[in-house]
Design a protein around this motif. Structure first.
Motif, short mmCIF file in Angstrom:
data_model
loop_
_atom_site.label_atom_id
_atom_site.label_comp_id
_atom_site.label_asym_id
_atom_site.label_seq_id
_atom_site.Cartn_x
_atom_site.Cartn_y
_atom_site.Cartn_z
N ARG A 20 246.34 88.09 0.95
CA ARG A 20 245.23 87.56 1.75
C ARG A 20 244.05 87.28 0.83
O ARG A 20 243.72 88.09 -0.02
CB ARG A 20 244.82 88.55 2.82
CG ARG A 20 245.79 88.63 3.97
CD ARG A 20 245.56 89.90 4.81
NE ARG A 20 246.76 90.18 5.59
CZ ARG A 20 247.81 90.85 5.12
NH1 ARG A 20 247.82 91.32 3.87
NH2 ARG A 20 248.87 91.05 5.87
N ASP A 21 243.43 86.11 1.07
CA ASP A 21 242.22 85.74 0.34
C ASP A 21 241.03 86.41 1.03
O ASP A 21 240.82 86.18 2.22
CB ASP A 21 242.09 84.21 0.35
CG ASP A 21 240.99 83.74 -0.58
OD1 ASP A 21 240.09 84.55 -0.94
OD2 ASP A 21 241.01 82.55 -0.96
N GLU A 46 240.11 96.78 -0.49
CA GLU A 46 239.46 95.46 -0.38
C GLU A 46 238.04 95.50 -0.93
O GLU A 46 237.62 94.57 -1.62
CB GLU A 46 239.47 95.00 1.09
CG GLU A 46 240.89 94.76 1.58
CD GLU A 46 240.98 94.36 3.05
OE1 GLU A 46 239.93 94.06 3.65
OE2 GLU A 46 242.12 94.36 3.58
N HIS A 92 241.01 79.43 -13.13
CA HIS A 92 240.88 80.39 -12.03
C HIS A 92 241.08 81.81 -12.54
O HIS A 92 242.00 82.06 -13.31
CB HIS A 92 241.92 80.11 -10.95
CG HIS A 92 241.84 78.74 -10.38
ND1 HIS A 92 241.04 78.43 -9.30
CD2 HIS A 92 242.45 77.59 -10.75
CE1 HIS A 92 241.16 77.14 -9.03
NE2 HIS A 92 242.01 76.60 -9.90
N GLY A 102 238.01 85.84 0.49
CA GLY A 102 236.92 84.89 0.63
C GLY A 102 235.62 85.31 -0.05
O GLY A 102 234.54 85.05 0.47
N THR A 159 253.74 85.30 -6.83
CA THR A 159 253.04 84.02 -6.74
C THR A 159 253.96 82.85 -7.11
O THR A 159 253.52 81.70 -7.10
CB THR A 159 251.82 83.99 -7.69
OG1 THR A 159 252.28 84.30 -9.01
CG2 THR A 159 250.76 84.98 -7.27
N ILE A 200 241.74 85.45 -10.89
CA ILE A 200 242.11 86.09 -9.63
C ILE A 200 242.10 87.61 -9.81
O ILE A 200 242.79 88.14 -10.68
CB ILE A 200 243.53 85.66 -9.21
CG1 ILE A 200 243.59 84.15 -8.99
CG2 ILE A 200 243.98 86.43 -7.95
CD1 ILE A 200 244.97 83.55 -9.19
N HIS A 231 238.34 84.46 -7.65
CA HIS A 231 238.99 84.72 -6.36
C HIS A 231 239.22 86.21 -6.18
O HIS A 231 239.58 86.91 -7.13
CB HIS A 231 240.35 84.01 -6.30
CG HIS A 231 240.30 82.56 -6.65
ND1 HIS A 231 240.09 81.58 -5.71
CD2 HIS A 231 240.41 81.93 -7.85
CE1 HIS A 231 240.10 80.38 -6.33
NE2 HIS A 231 240.29 80.57 -7.62
N CYS A 279 243.42 90.62 -7.94
CA CYS A 279 244.31 90.90 -6.81
C CYS A 279 244.56 92.40 -6.70
O CYS A 279 245.25 92.99 -7.53
CB CYS A 279 245.62 90.14 -6.94
SG CYS A 279 246.66 90.32 -5.47
N TRP A 337 241.59 88.68 -3.97
CA TRP A 337 242.76 88.71 -3.09
C TRP A 337 243.23 90.14 -2.88
O TRP A 337 242.98 91.02 -3.72
CB TRP A 337 243.93 87.93 -3.72
CG TRP A 337 243.73 86.45 -3.84
CD1 TRP A 337 242.67 85.71 -3.41
CD2 TRP A 337 244.63 85.52 -4.47
NE1 TRP A 337 242.86 84.38 -3.73
CE2 TRP A 337 244.05 84.24 -4.38
CE3 TRP A 337 245.87 85.66 -5.11
CZ2 TRP A 337 244.68 83.10 -4.89
CZ3 TRP A 337 246.50 84.53 -5.62
CH2 TRP A 337 245.89 83.26 -5.51
#
Ligand code: CO
Length: 192
Positions: free
Chosen positions: A188-189, A147, A90, A191, A51, A92, A176, A94, A178
């Motif tokens: 990839r996000d 995912e 935030h 969403g 990142t 995340i 988030h 991932c 990811w």
């Protein structure tokens, strides 16, 4: 072999001070990361590196298959500290394609602490809307599960006590989901 790591470290420290003599003094006094990263322990997915974040910019928690378990005091403490003290903006989650923990959950042969850790992932695999026969290849199926796993962890976070309390108090915490591709190094996000 370990001596190479220590030599690397001395070289790194020297270079950093060369570029910015007060670098370590500043960092030693405080950390104020805006991000909490919940990622997989996999050695190929280093949070800072992929990142482009420097030391001090991201608070990191990693475990096998980036799980958020309500019985895991470790991650609950990390969440409490990151939200209440660090006041990250935030969070995340991932995951990554080809995750070994997810693969192990589809095989279901692990025992001991690793087997215990993977048990809830096995449940997720069994309950997933799509199954192996819905995919052309084993890899596609595993990547789909990687995912799904991220989506599930974000759902768990939404119900987390600290996050709900923070939101009630008007503190903005964005979640988030990811997924990182081992093949291309891209995030990839999802969403979620
Ligand atoms: Co993994």
């Amino acid at each position: 072999m370990p001596f190479t790591l220590l030599e690397n470290n001395r070289e790194w420290s020297r270079k950093m001070r060369e570029q910015d003599p007060e670098y370590f003094e500043r960092l030693a006094n405080q950390q104020s990361p805006r991000f909490l990263w919940i990622g997989c322990s996999d050695s190929r997915v280093p949070a800072n590196e992929i990142t482009g974040l420097a030391p001090g910019e991201v608070f990191v928690h990693r475990n096998i298959s980036n799980r958020v378990e309500n019985w895991d005091r470790n991650i609950l403490a990390v969440l409490q500290f990151a939200i209440n003290q660090l006041r990250v903006e935030h969070i995340i989650v991932c995951g990554h394609h080809g995750c070994g923990g997810i693969k192990a959950a589809t095989e279901g042969t692990e025992e001991g602490p690793l087997g215990d850790w993977i048990l809830p992932i096995r449940r997720m695999v069994q309950d997933a809307p799509l199954q192996r026969e819905d995919f052309a290849s084993e890899n596609d199926w595993i990547n789909y599960l990687c995912e799904q796993n991220v989506r599930e962890q974000v759902r768990v976070l939404r119900k987390n006590f600290c996050i709900r309390e923070a939101e009630r108090a008007g503190q903005q915490v964005q979640l988030h989901g990811w997924v990182y591709g081992l093949n291309d190094g891209l995030i990839r996000d999802l969403g979620v």
